[in-house]
Motif scaffolding. Structure first.
Motif, PDB file in Angstrom:
ATOM      1  N   ILE A  82      -4.311 -45.728   1.657  1.00 13.19           N
ATOM      2  CA  ILE A  82      -3.766 -46.973   2.231  1.00 13.19           C
ATOM      3  C   ILE A  82      -4.898 -47.987   2.433  1.00 13.19           C
ATOM      4  O   ILE A  82      -4.740 -49.177   2.186  1.00 13.19           O
ATOM      5  CB  ILE A  82      -3.040 -46.667   3.564  1.00 13.19           C
ATOM      6  N   ARG A  83      -6.062 -47.499   2.826  1.00 10.37           N
ATOM      7  CA  ARG A  83      -7.209 -48.378   3.055  1.00 10.37           C
ATOM      8  C   ARG A  83      -7.693 -49.027   1.755  1.00 10.37           C
ATOM      9  O   ARG A  83      -7.975 -50.215   1.692  1.00 10.37           O
ATOM     10  CB  ARG A  83      -8.331 -47.559   3.690  1.00 10.37           C
ATOM     11  N   GLU A  84      -7.762 -48.189   0.704  1.00  5.81           N
ATOM     12  CA  GLU A  84      -8.167 -48.707  -0.611  1.00  5.81           C
ATOM     13  C   GLU A  84      -7.195 -49.761  -1.128  1.00  5.81           C
ATOM     14  O   GLU A  84      -7.594 -50.767  -1.702  1.00  5.81           O
ATOM     15  CB  GLU A  84      -8.140 -47.557  -1.632  1.00  5.81           C
ATOM     16  N   ARG A  85      -5.912 -49.477  -0.941  1.00  3.32           N
ATOM     17  CA  ARG A  85      -4.880 -50.324  -1.519  1.00  3.32           C
ATOM     18  C   ARG A  85      -4.639 -51.586  -0.704  1.00  3.32           C
ATOM     19  O   ARG A  85      -4.454 -52.665  -1.239  1.00  3.32           O
ATOM     20  CB  ARG A  85      -3.585 -49.512  -1.633  1.00  3.32           C
ATOM     21  N   PHE A  86      -4.624 -51.446   0.632  1.00  2.00           N
ATOM     22  CA  PHE A  86      -4.186 -52.566   1.487  1.00  2.00           C
ATOM     23  C   PHE A  86      -5.227 -52.981   2.521  1.00  2.00           C
ATOM     24  O   PHE A  86      -4.993 -53.904   3.290  1.00  2.00           O
ATOM     25  CB  PHE A  86      -2.888 -52.196   2.224  1.00  2.00           C
ATOM     26  N   GLY A  87      -6.346 -52.264   2.586  1.00  2.00           N
ATOM     27  CA  GLY A  87      -7.322 -52.525   3.654  1.00  2.00           C
ATOM     28  C   GLY A  87      -6.857 -51.873   4.948  1.00  2.00           C
ATOM     29  O   GLY A  87      -5.782 -51.269   4.994  1.00  2.00           O
ATOM     30  N   PRO A  88      -7.674 -51.977   6.018  1.00  2.00           N
ATOM     31  CA  PRO A  88      -7.253 -51.421   7.314  1.00  2.00           C
ATOM     32  C   PRO A  88      -5.943 -52.097   7.727  1.00  2.00           C
ATOM     33  O   PRO A  88      -5.843 -53.321   7.699  1.00  2.00           O
ATOM     34  CB  PRO A  88      -8.397 -51.811   8.260  1.00  2.00           C
ATOM     35  N   SER A  89      -4.935 -51.276   8.081  1.00  2.00           N
ATOM     36  CA  SER A  89      -3.571 -51.812   8.232  1.00  2.00           C
ATOM     37  C   SER A  89      -2.928 -51.378   9.535  1.00  2.00           C
ATOM     38  O   SER A  89      -3.325 -50.384  10.145  1.00  2.00           O
ATOM     39  CB  SER A  89      -2.694 -51.317   7.070  1.00  2.00           C
ATOM     40  N   ARG A  90      -1.889 -52.129   9.918  1.00  2.00           N
ATOM     41  CA  ARG A  90      -1.016 -51.680  11.013  1.00  2.00           C
ATOM     42  C   ARG A  90       0.038 -50.771  10.377  1.00  2.00           C
ATOM     43  O   ARG A  90       0.846 -51.221   9.558  1.00  2.00           O
ATOM     44  CB  ARG A  90      -0.361 -52.876  11.697  1.00  2.00           C
ATOM     45  N   VAL A  91      -0.028 -49.477  10.743  1.00  2.00           N
ATOM     46  CA  VAL A  91       0.790 -48.471  10.052  1.00  2.00           C
ATOM     47  C   VAL A  91       1.834 -47.893  10.995  1.00  2.00           C
ATOM     48  O   VAL A  91       1.509 -47.430  12.093  1.00  2.00           O
ATOM     49  CB  VAL A  91      -0.098 -47.325   9.498  1.00  2.00           C
ATOM     50  N   LEU A  92       3.087 -47.937  10.557  1.00  2.00           N
ATOM     51  CA  LEU A  92       4.160 -47.229  11.250  1.00  2.00           C
ATOM     52  C   LEU A  92       4.290 -45.878  10.550  1.00  2.00           C
ATOM     53  O   LEU A  92       4.636 -45.831   9.367  1.00  2.00           O
ATOM     54  CB  LEU A  92       5.467 -48.029  11.143  1.00  2.00           C
ATOM     55  N   ALA A  93       3.977 -44.808  11.269  1.00  2.00           N
ATOM     56  CA  ALA A  93       3.917 -43.490  10.629  1.00  2.00           C
ATOM     57  C   ALA A  93       4.774 -42.484  11.370  1.00  2.00           C
ATOM     58  O   ALA A  93       4.856 -42.507  12.601  1.00  2.00           O
ATOM     59  CB  ALA A  93       2.480 -42.997  10.576  1.00  2.00           C
ATOM     60  N   ILE A  94       5.409 -41.573  10.611  1.00  2.00           N
ATOM     61  CA  ILE A  94       5.956 -40.365  11.223  1.00  2.00           C
ATOM     62  C   ILE A  94       5.268 -39.182  10.562  1.00  2.00           C
ATOM     63  O   ILE A  94       4.714 -39.304   9.463  1.00  2.00           O
ATOM     64  CB  ILE A  94       7.489 -40.250  11.092  1.00  2.00           C
ATOM     65  N   GLY A  95       5.313 -38.038  11.247  1.00  2.00           N
ATOM     66  CA  GLY A  95       4.657 -36.851  10.702  1.00  2.00           C
ATOM     67  C   GLY A  95       3.973 -36.083  11.813  1.00  2.00           C
ATOM     68  O   GLY A  95       4.226 -36.324  13.000  1.00  2.00           O
ATOM     69  N   SER A  96       3.094 -35.177  11.413  1.00  2.00           N
ATOM     70  CA  SER A  96       2.412 -34.339  12.392  1.00  2.00           C
ATOM     71  C   SER A  96       1.399 -35.164  13.189  1.00  2.00           C
ATOM     72  O   SER A  96       0.982 -36.237  12.759  1.00  2.00           O
ATOM     73  CB  SER A  96       1.684 -33.200  11.679  1.00  2.00           C
ATOM     74  N   GLU A  97       0.992 -34.635  14.329  1.00  2.00           N
ATOM     75  CA  GLU A  97      -0.069 -35.255  15.129  1.00  2.00           C
ATOM     76  C   GLU A  97      -1.326 -35.408  14.292  1.00  2.00           C
ATOM     77  O   GLU A  97      -2.046 -36.398  14.377  1.00  2.00           O
ATOM     78  CB  GLU A  97      -0.372 -34.393  16.363  1.00  2.00           C
ATOM     79  N   ARG A  98      -1.627 -34.386  13.482  1.00  2.00           N
ATOM     80  CA  ARG A  98      -2.844 -34.423  12.671  1.00  2.00           C
ATOM     81  C   ARG A  98      -2.788 -35.560  11.651  1.00  2.00           C
ATOM     82  O   ARG A  98      -3.783 -36.258  11.443  1.00  2.00           O
ATOM     83  CB  ARG A  98      -3.044 -33.075  11.960  1.00  2.00           C
TER      84      ARG A  98
END
Ligand SMILES: [Mg+2]
Length: 258
Positions: A82-98
């Motif tokens: 995501i960093r390579e493609r869009f730079g540091p971003s505001r990310v809405l994520a679901i998934g594990s804590e890790r």
């Protein structure tokens, strides 16, 4: 296929090296043979919940030796992708804590569900707490124009005794359907994870073989980037239109060929 020209072997984990907490018969011996012959080894998994260090601990527990740099999971390369493609971003994520921690460590800011309108990127990993509220926030963010990234599209998470949990792909498809947008995918059979693996191994694809149990994700995906393929066929499975270079039913079919 001539094994003497192969400099690296890439192994899928689930259903190939182990199933649940049981090693596949002969896999430890084949790995020892590869190492004795000076071949490079890498373990490659679509796992969206864990990073290489957790998977390394599991391999060690099962009696397989590996180095940290020989482990690669789709979860750990999602933040850098995501960093390579869009730079540091505001990310809405679901998934594990890790997974969430890995995204933050890659320089992204995690957006809470109720602030979905601010998300620049939506990232989906396998989430045991997936629910309608998450589906609503994620699909609204994607529909509004946030980039859509799936760690993998695996339909099921296999567990012991032939049972399964719905996989990351089941959650991704719910969001994709509601949003009307297809995701970019990190894991197999998409090429990104394979390319990161080859870069880490430092070999061209024709000098490496992918060993895995999934025709669709391991064999078809690996062929897409030019890797040789060894399919460890689950009992009763047939290959139909996908043609691996080698099909085996037991790892002892690979010994003595190096
Ligand atoms: Mg597998």
């Amino acid at each position: 296929m001539d094994f003497t020209s192969l400099r690296a072997f890439i192994f899928d984990l689930d259903g190939c090296v182990y199933t649940g907490n049981t090693l596949l018969p002969g896999v430890r011996e084949f790995l020892q043979e590869l190492r004795a012959a000076g071949r490079k080894v890498l373990f490659l998994t679509n796992n969206s919940r864990e990073a290489g260090d957790e998977l390394l601990a599991k391999l060690t527990r099962l009696g397989v030796l590996a180095a940290p740099e020989e482990m690669l999971s789709a979860a750990e390369i999602t933040g850098p992708f995501i960093r390579e493609r869009f730079g540091p971003s505001r990310v809405l994520a679901i998934g594990s804590e890790r997974l969430r921690r890995l995204l933050a460590e890659a320089g992204h800011a995690l957006v809470p569900l109720d602030a979905h309108a601010e998300a620049q990127v939506v990232a989906i990993g396998h989430d045991f707490g997936f629910d309608y509220q998450k589906l609503t926030a994620l699909s609204r963010a994607v529909r509004r124009g946030a980039a859509f990234v799936a760690v993998n599209l695996d339909p099921r998470l296999p567990v012991e005794a032939g049972e399964f949990f719905p996989g990351c792909g089941a959650m991704v498809e719910a969001v994709a359907t509601a949003a009307g947008v297809r995701p970019e995918v990190i894991g197999k059979p998409a090429p990104h994870l394979f390319r990161v693996a080859l870069a880490r191994l430092g070999v061209p694809p024709e000098d490496a073989a992918m060993v895995g149990d999934s025709l669709n994700s391991d064999v078809r995906g690996a062929q897409g980037v030019g890797l040789r393929t060894i399919w460890i066929a689950p009992p009763g499975a047939t290959s139909e239109d996908i043609r691996p270079d080698i099909t085996i039913h037991h790892f002892d079919e690979l010994t003595g060929r190096l």
